[in-house]
Design a protein around this motif. Structure first.
Motif, PDB file in Angstrom:
ATOM      1  N   GLU A 135     -23.112  21.849  14.616  1.00  0.00           N
ATOM      2  CA  GLU A 135     -23.589  21.557  13.267  1.00  0.00           C
ATOM      3  C   GLU A 135     -24.777  20.592  13.307  1.00  0.00           C
ATOM      4  OE1 GLU A 135     -20.367  20.161  10.924  1.00  0.00           O
ATOM      5  OE2 GLU A 135     -19.378  22.128  10.798  1.00  0.00           O
ATOM      6  N   ALA A 136     -24.750  19.644  14.234  1.00  0.00           N
ATOM      7  CA  ALA A 136     -25.884  18.731  14.386  1.00  0.00           C
ATOM      8  C   ALA A 136     -27.124  19.495  14.831  1.00  0.00           C
ATOM      9  CB  ALA A 136     -25.541  17.632  15.399  1.00  0.00           C
ATOM     10  N   HIS A 138     -27.688  22.657  14.138  1.00  0.00           N
ATOM     11  CA  HIS A 138     -28.106  23.430  12.971  1.00  0.00           C
ATOM     12  C   HIS A 138     -28.941  22.559  12.029  1.00  0.00           C
ATOM     13  CE1 HIS A 138     -25.457  27.278  12.777  1.00  0.00           C
ATOM     14  NE2 HIS A 138     -25.863  27.023  14.000  1.00  0.00           N
ATOM     15  N   GLU A 139     -28.522  21.311  11.843  1.00  0.00           N
ATOM     16  CA  GLU A 139     -29.254  20.405  10.966  1.00  0.00           C
ATOM     17  C   GLU A 139     -30.658  20.140  11.498  1.00  0.00           C
ATOM     18  OE1 GLU A 139     -26.940  16.903  10.551  1.00  0.00           O
ATOM     19  OE2 GLU A 139     -25.303  17.892   9.455  1.00  0.00           O
ATOM     20  N   GLU A 142     -32.878  22.942  10.499  1.00  0.00           N
ATOM     21  CA  GLU A 142     -32.828  23.294   9.079  1.00  0.00           C
ATOM     22  C   GLU A 142     -34.220  23.533   8.484  1.00  0.00           C
ATOM     23  OE1 GLU A 142     -30.718  21.614   4.989  1.00  0.00           O
ATOM     24  OE2 GLU A 142     -30.532  20.534   6.886  1.00  0.00           O
TER      25      GLU A 142
END
Length: 241
Positions: A135-136, A138-139, A142
């Motif tokens: 998720e990090a 993905h951020e 972004e």
């Protein structure tokens, strides 16, 4: 560098002297005979091999495979993939490096260590976070709407298992920071080589020998058949005459 100098000295007396016949008395005068000097050299604990050429040329060439297998059949061999940490701050470049590392891991079939270099310029904690938390990652992607970024998002989930079994350290070739941790990781990977990779390597070597023996046997049988056919045709021709 110290290990490299030691390796050159062990290669022969002329390597540590000025060369030629004039170097021999100098070596003897410094510490007895050249043979005695060679025997006094402590055994090498680590041998660092810098593979030549680009990643693709060495990893996927026949010569690269031969060199890797020869080393791995004689020593506890660990593949060290050196990463340019400042450049990997760009998520897509980071993913490209991880895919390279994955391809080398599966081609070499040896323990691998990721060495994030230049930590004196850019600390490598961000890369460790990206490997442990998709998720990090993905951020970080972004704001990037490119096709490459989209592919990187998809690949990070696929590489989760790859990350979980991968050893990694941060080092600085300039300051020497992290080198103790680097060699500790190499030692751990060497233990993994003996317990996991060496038995598999010996199995592959035996399978290759069996395949070669079967191929040789097939060639012998084919040769016998050809000779038998030649004799039969020769006999039939003589009978007709």
């Amino acid at each position: 560098a110290a290990q490299g100098e030691q390796g050159r000295e062990e290669a022969g007396p002329s390597e540590s002297s000025s060369g030629g016949e004039a170097g021999e008395p100098a070596a003897q005068g410094a510490g007895g005979s050249a043979d005695a000097q060679q025997q006094q050299q402590p055994p090498l604990e680590y041998v660092l091999v810098d593979t030549p050429g680009q990643i693709e040329i060495f990893t996927w060439s026949a010569s690269g495979g031969i060199i890797t297998e020869l080393l791995a059949s004689s020593f506890a061999t660990v593949v060290c993939f050196v990463v340019d940490t400042p450049r990997c701050a760009e998520p897509t470049v980071f993913m490209s490096n991880m895919l390279y590392a994955l391809s080398i891991l599966y081609k070499a079939k040896l323990p691998m260590l990721l060495a994030f270099n230049k930590t004196d310029v850019t600390p490598h904690q961000f890369a460790v976070e990206w490997m442990g938390d998709f998720e990090a990652f993905h951020e970080a992607l972004e704001s990037d709407g490119s096709y490459q970024a989209s592919l990187s998002r998809s690949m990070c989930l696929v590489l989760e298992e790859f990350y979980s079994g991968l050893k990694h350290v941060g080092v600085s070739a300039v300051t020497g920071e992290g080198l103790d941790g680097f060699f500790a990781a190499v030692d751990a990977a060497a233990e993994e080589y003996w317990t996991t990779y060496r038995p598999e390597l010996e199995k592959r070597i035996e399978e290759k020998k069996e395949e070669q023996a079967k191929a040789q046997q097939r060639e012998v049988e084919r040769l016998k058949k050809d000779l038998s056919d030649d004799r039969r045709r020769a006999g039939a021709g003589a009978a007709e005459e």
